[in-house]
Design a protein around this motif. Structure first.
Motif, PDB file in Angstrom:
ATOM      1  N   LEU A 160      20.432  -5.709 -32.668  1.00 31.60           N
ATOM      2  CA  LEU A 160      19.370  -6.702 -32.762  1.00 31.60           C
ATOM      3  C   LEU A 160      18.194  -6.198 -33.602  1.00 31.60           C
ATOM      4  O   LEU A 160      17.650  -6.915 -34.435  1.00 31.60           O
ATOM      5  N   GLN A 161      17.803  -4.934 -33.389  1.00 32.02           N
ATOM      6  CA  GLN A 161      16.640  -4.399 -34.097  1.00 32.02           C
ATOM      7  C   GLN A 161      16.926  -4.196 -35.579  1.00 32.02           C
ATOM      8  O   GLN A 161      16.106  -4.546 -36.440  1.00 32.02           O
ATOM      9  N   VAL A 198      21.131  -9.747 -23.570  1.00 35.85           N
ATOM     10  CA  VAL A 198      21.034  -9.879 -25.028  1.00 35.85           C
ATOM     11  C   VAL A 198      19.972 -10.920 -25.405  1.00 35.85           C
ATOM     12  O   VAL A 198      19.173 -10.718 -26.320  1.00 35.85           O
ATOM     13  N   THR A 199      19.951 -12.031 -24.682  1.00 35.01           N
ATOM     14  CA  THR A 199      18.992 -13.098 -24.980  1.00 35.01           C
ATOM     15  C   THR A 199      17.558 -12.616 -24.818  1.00 35.01           C
ATOM     16  O   THR A 199      16.707 -12.825 -25.701  1.00 35.01           O
ATOM     17  N   LEU A 200      17.276 -11.956 -23.689  1.00 35.36           N
ATOM     18  CA  LEU A 200      15.913 -11.483 -23.442  1.00 35.36           C
ATOM     19  C   LEU A 200      15.509 -10.392 -24.424  1.00 35.36           C
ATOM     20  O   LEU A 200      14.366 -10.354 -24.893  1.00 35.36           O
ATOM     21  N   ALA A 201      16.465  -9.512 -24.753  1.00 34.97           N
ATOM     22  CA  ALA A 201      16.159  -8.450 -25.720  1.00 34.97           C
ATOM     23  C   ALA A 201      15.846  -9.039 -27.093  1.00 34.97           C
ATOM     24  O   ALA A 201      14.911  -8.599 -27.779  1.00 34.97           O
ATOM     25  N   ALA A 202      16.617 -10.055 -27.502  1.00 40.25           N
ATOM     26  CA  ALA A 202      16.390 -10.684 -28.803  1.00 40.25           C
ATOM     27  C   ALA A 202      15.016 -11.347 -28.843  1.00 40.25           C
ATOM     28  O   ALA A 202      14.284 -11.229 -29.839  1.00 40.25           O
ATOM     29  N   ARG A 203      14.656 -12.016 -27.778  1.00 42.10           N
ATOM     30  CA  ARG A 203      13.340 -12.672 -27.756  1.00 42.10           C
ATOM     31  C   ARG A 203      12.208 -11.650 -27.772  1.00 42.10           C
ATOM     32  O   ARG A 203      11.180 -11.858 -28.426  1.00 42.10           O
ATOM     33  N   LYS A 204      12.407 -10.541 -27.069  1.00 45.66           N
ATOM     34  CA  LYS A 204      11.381  -9.507 -27.044  1.00 45.66           C
ATOM     35  C   LYS A 204      11.176  -8.911 -28.432  1.00 45.66           C
ATOM     36  O   LYS A 204      10.037  -8.622 -28.852  1.00 45.66           O
ATOM     37  N   GLY A 206      11.720 -10.462 -31.257  1.00 48.36           N
ATOM     38  CA  GLY A 206      11.043 -11.441 -32.100  1.00 48.36           C
ATOM     39  C   GLY A 206      11.929 -12.518 -32.691  1.00 48.36           C
ATOM     40  O   GLY A 206      11.475 -13.291 -33.547  1.00 48.36           O
ATOM     41  N   TYR A 207      13.193 -12.607 -32.249  1.00 48.81           N
ATOM     42  CA  TYR A 207      14.065 -13.669 -32.750  1.00 48.81           C
ATOM     43  C   TYR A 207      13.493 -15.027 -32.350  1.00 48.81           C
ATOM     44  O   TYR A 207      13.062 -15.219 -31.211  1.00 48.81           O
ATOM     45  N   THR A 208      13.494 -15.956 -33.302  1.00 48.48           N
ATOM     46  CA  THR A 208      12.842 -17.252 -33.077  1.00 48.48           C
ATOM     47  C   THR A 208      13.818 -18.374 -32.773  1.00 48.48           C
ATOM     48  O   THR A 208      13.387 -19.471 -32.393  1.00 48.48           O
TER      49      THR A 208
END
Length: 457
Positions: A160-161, A198-204, A206-208
């Motif tokens: 993700l990063q 995965v969802t929470l990590a992506a939002r943290k 900065g995925y929009t």
């Protein structure tokens, strides 16, 4: 059932038909009239016409998967050997270089989508190497959108990063169904906790925009199980949801023979699954976008639909249009606006052709004048729910040959039809594929003797 829908309508229109991510659809491409030199010329023309303003799109097919999901209709290669990653990435770089050599200047990248297969089969480090190479000799459009598909069970925070740092802001997670009985029979097991992580990590990070893929009509699927799945999905509220019909095509995908038609819901049960899913998604605030897609009101896909800028291509619905779409990798499909081309379907042949400096295209289609006209109307129906024509400015016998078929749809309440065009009704929104098929001149001219497509329901 919708309150004004005629009895028996679902049964009447439950026929095998295309999904219309393109027109003409692939089985009706005129492959004999296609050659690689014409393809290259169409690429050059399209690039010259469109790159400076709108840019271009890239689809990169990463075919490897650790396990075979038996419902899957994609072109995949099943392996646990990660040594396949580096040779494949090298080949992708070489193929991209061949396209770069056709361009007169740096390409302006508007969209990138990593599809599969399982893109997150590849290590984050290898994805970084690939994308650095792809982006090295390019410019990025100020409104660029980069997205990738991921398996919840193998997507790490490093994935993700790394992708976020390269400009990716959109993530699509394959969920399908949380019912354990369904997951086991389709060999696709992932827990709610993995999806949540995965969802929470992506939002943290900065995925929009986060999309979940769900499928109705899977083996052993029930209304109760699907209801519970969507309720669980609502706890995470992804920005978009793709709610697809399962396409049962075991003659094309032998993995689907691991279960039988007896495990599948019949047409009535599948219709009930579809309606249940639509109603639930609406109740949670999701709005229907074209066919099979739902989005929250703040999502760019919904905004694009409202502004008449929704577009459909080989990757599905998008909120941006580029005339030129280049597909890289095994089986990837490209669209120049004037022609379609598909790469070879086996990894070995793809690697060999690219290593020898040859475009790995093995078939394609040069769009005729009539193709371009009908393609425009198919796009309008799938994206805007309406289309219009002018007999004098747009003489197209192939299109108007479909008027009699359209009249049948109008009599059944699927469209409002007049001499200048058509508008899809609220009932007809559930039958967009059938409406497009009515004007599909190539399909009606070459009616297949065997079933080529999945059923409408």
């Amino acid at each position: 059932m919708l309150p004004t829908e005629k009895t028996g309508l679902a049964e009447k229109y439950n026929v095998a038909l295309p999904r219309y991510t393109s027109y003409p659809t692939m089985p009706f491409w005129n492959v004999a009239a296609f050659n690689t030199n014409d393809w290259k010329q169409s690429i050059k023309q399209s690039f010259s016409e469109s790159n400076a303003m709108e840019g271009m799109s890239l689809y990169i097919h990463l075919p490897f998967c650790k396990n075979l999901c038996t419902y899957c209709g994609c072109n995949t290669r099943i392996t646990k050997n990660h040594a396949v990653e580096q040779p494949y990435i090298k080949a992708l770089m070489l193929e991209w270089t061949m396209y770069l050599n056709l361009f007169e200047k740096k390409p302006l990248i508007r969209e990138i989508h990593l599809g599969g297969g399982t893109p997150t089969f590849f290590s984050a480090a290898h994805l970084k190497i690939l994308l650095y190479a792809i982006l090295l000799n390019t410019e990025i459009h100020p409104d660029a959108h980069f997205s990738f598909e991921a398996h919840p069970a193998n997507t790490s925070e490093e994935h993700l990063q790394v992708l976020y740092d390269l400009g990716f802001r959109r993530l699509s997670l394959g969920i399908q169904d949380f019912d354990l009985n369904v997951q086991r029979i389709i060999n696709r097991e992932q827990s709610f906790e993995q999806v949540q992580q995965v969802t929470l990590a992506a939002r943290k990070i900065g995925y929009t925009s986060i999309n979940f893929d769900l499928i109705y009509g899977l083996p052993l699927q029930t209304v109760t199980g699907l209801t519970r799945t969507i309720e669980m999905v609502s706890e995470l509220m992804p920005d978009r949801i793709a709610f697809y019909s399962y396409a049962h095509v075991p003659w094309l995908k032998p993995g689907q023979r691991s279960f039988t038609e007896q495990h599948l819901p019949d047409a009535a049960a599948k219709k009930a699954l579809h309606q249940t899913g639509r109603d639930l998604l609406n109740s949670f605030g999701y709005l229907e976008i074209g066919m099979d897609h739902f989005a929250l009101p703040a999502d760019e896909l919904f905004t694009a639909m409202n502004n008449g800028k929704l577009y459909r291509n080989f990757m599905g619905y998008t909120d941006q249009h580029t005339q030129l779409l280049i597909g890289l990798g095994v089986s990837a499909i490209s669209d120049s606006g004037y022609a379609f081309a598909q790469n070879v379907k086996t990894v070995e042949e793809y690697l060999e052709l690219v290593a020898n400096g040859k475009f790995p295209v093995f078939k394609g289609h040069l769009l005729t004048r009539d193709d371009l006209i009908i393609r425009k109307h198919v796009q309008n129906i799938m994206c805007k729910g309406k289309t219009s024509w002018n007999h004098h400015l747009e003489p197209c016998l192939s299109l108007f040959a479909g008027l009699e078929r359209l009249e049948i749809l109008a009599n059944d309440g699927l469209i409002e039809l007049n001499s200048r065009g058509l508008k899809v009704t609220s009932i007809g929104n559930g039958y967009l594929r059938n409406i497009c098929m009515a004007i599909d001149a190539r399909l009606w001219a070459q009616r297949p003797d065997t079933q080529l497509f999945s059923m409408a329901i």
